[in-house]
Design a protein around this motif. Structure first.
Motif, PDB file in Angstrom:
ATOM      1  N   ASN A   1       1.057  -1.123   0.010  1.00  0.00           N
ATOM      2  CA  ASN A   1      -0.030   0.093  -0.004  1.00  0.00           C
ATOM      3  C   ASN A   1       0.926   0.975   0.126  1.00  0.00           C
ATOM      4  OD1 ASN A   1      -2.667   1.231   2.359  1.00  0.00           O
ATOM      5  ND2 ASN A   1      -2.003   1.864   0.417  1.00  0.00           N
TER       6      ASN A   1
ATOM      7  N   ARG B   1      -6.911   3.722  -0.326  1.00  0.00           N
ATOM      8  CA  ARG B   1      -5.604   2.958  -0.294  1.00  0.00           C
ATOM      9  C   ARG B   1      -4.830   2.874  -1.610  1.00  0.00           C
ATOM     10  NH1 ARG B   1      -8.274   1.232   4.166  1.00  0.00           N
ATOM     11  NH2 ARG B   1      -6.833   0.755   6.027  1.00  0.00           N
TER      12      ARG B   1
ATOM     13  N   GLY C   1      -1.489   3.292   3.920  1.00  0.00           N
ATOM     14  CA  GLY C   1      -0.523   3.964   3.146  1.00  0.00           C
ATOM     15  C   GLY C   1       0.030   5.092   3.650  1.00  0.00           C
TER      16      GLY C   1
END
Length: 414
Positions: free
Chosen positions: A49, A100, A393
């Motif tokens: 991510n 994400r 992330g």
């Protein structure tokens, strides 16, 4: 031509190295593993991510520790810059639930390959299998590093990008804290963050009975006594030791100093339904299964592995018929579904954490350049700094933003 040494070939180190080289510096990276990006290869369950497709303000809201420190870095290189950076390197990205961002290939190795392409195209030298033993410091100015073999390497600036203490098998063993202390820095105690939670007593027994059960779209609250420390909505997983999943990992970021007394996780299994609507739903189910035993009437409402746990917690006779359930009993069930509690006894070890909370004290680092305020020419970036964020992330974005800043100013200031 300025000479830059980067210690650590992870996300922050690679972008710092590539940036410095792009600006004309001679750069070499010291990486203790055979290849760079080893931790990146396992992030996001091997999907990586890379960032979150959000605004700067949303990013700051998701930084849990020292968010103000990140203002300069995220404004200099924000999430859209990260996305453009990878796409310009030939890595297509996609945005999924929760904003994400992942590579379209779903392969973390492609992210590492893109970063390798970036540093190699800018002629960065990678010193694999080479560990830094100490810094060379003279008159509060860094002059280079000493390798574990005793060889001295001199430089105009040194960037520490060694990561924290999570996933030590990937090389994150806390070396950066040693270098920081050598330069006179304070290191905030490194602790596990974004880590599964361990349950105790009856809560643990219930979790074991539901081991492997994954819940989606549930409400989660972390409670300390009567105070709500954190609340979230999303996915949760029951394990043999307790609780895991994205909502639990983010909740763990709020557990400080191993103080778990009176700490519980409350799960709202039906967050879309208020008590009145949930009561109507249960009445319909009970009417549908009015001649069945109570234990056989919950299959439309709950996963099968959760039903015995719910009945045990209620203390009802599982053989009682639905048409014998009283109003009071029905509301006991409703209250449990809206507030199912699990007592927390701690977290899993730091080496199982996604990131480390703690690290080099932010007040001793210039947030506009990532340079040490105590030792000229010494820079820090990534997880080694006392900054961490929630899942989604955001932690990799911290690495990219601080790495970009460190690589830039390591050249500009020399």
């Amino acid at each position: 031509m300025s000479r830059i040494i980067v210690i650590g070939g992870g996300a922050a180190g690679l972008i710092a190295a590539g940036t410095a080289a792009e600006l004309g510096a001679s750069v070499q990276v010291f990486e203790k593993n055979k290849r760079v990006g080893r931790k990146l290869c396992i992030t996001g369950k091997g999907r990586c991510n890379v960032t979150n497709n959000c605004s700067v303000s949303d990013f700051i809201e998701n930084v849990n520790t020292n968010p103000r420190f990140m203002y300069s870095a995220i404004n200099a290189f924000d999430t859209s810059d990260t996305m453009s950076f990878f796409e310009d390197l030939g890595l297509p990205l996609k945005t999924e639930r929760g904003n994400r961002v992942f590579p379209e290939s779903d392969k973390a190795t492609d992210v590492v390959a893109a970063l390798e392409k970036y540093v190699h195209s800018n002629k960065v030298k990678i010193n694999s299998f080479e560990t830094v033993k100490s810094l060379i410091i003279d008159d509060f100015t860094v002059k280079g590093v000493v390798s574990s073999e005793g060889k001295e390497y001199f430089a105009d600036a040194v960037i520490v990008a060694t990561g924290g203490k999570s996933y030590p098998l990937t090389g994150s063993t806390g070396d950066g804290y040693k270098f920081a202390r050598q330069a006179g820095h304070t290191v905030v105690k490194p602790e596990a963050s974004l880590v599964p939670l361990v349950c105790t007593d009856l809560s643990l027994s219930d979790c074991k009975d539901m081991q492997g059960l994954s819940l989606r779209n549930v409400g989660v609250k972390l409670l300390k006594g009567s105070k709500t420390i954190y609340s979230d909505f999303g996915e949760l997983l029951f394990t043999h030791f307790g609780l895991s999943g994205p909502t639990i990992l983010s909740a763990s970021a709020h557990l400080k100093s191993e103080d778990y007394k009176d700490t519980v996780v409350s799960i709202d299994l039906k967050p879309a339904l208020n008590i009145e609507k949930l009561n109507e739903r249960i009445l319909r189910d009970f009417e549908k299964y009015k001649n069945r035993e109570f234990s056989n009437s919950l299959s439309d409402l709950l996963p099968s592995s959760m039903i015995p746990v719910v009945i045990r917690r209620l203390g009802f006779d599982p053989a009682i018929r639905c048409n014998s359930i009283t109003k009071e009993m029905r509301f006991e069930l409703i209250n449990l579904l809206k507030d199912m509690r699990f007592k927390i006894s701690g977290t899993r070890p730091v080496d199982e954490a996604i990131v480390t909370r703690g690290g080099v004290k932010t007040s001793e680092i210039d947030p506009a350049t990532m340079e040490s305020k105590l030792c000229k020419g010494l820079y820090f970036c990534g997880e080694v700094i006392d900054v961490d964020a929630y899942t989604g992330g955001f932690n990799l974005q911290i690495a990219f933003s601080t790495g970009k800043l460190a690589g830039t100013w390591a050249v500009y200031n020399t």
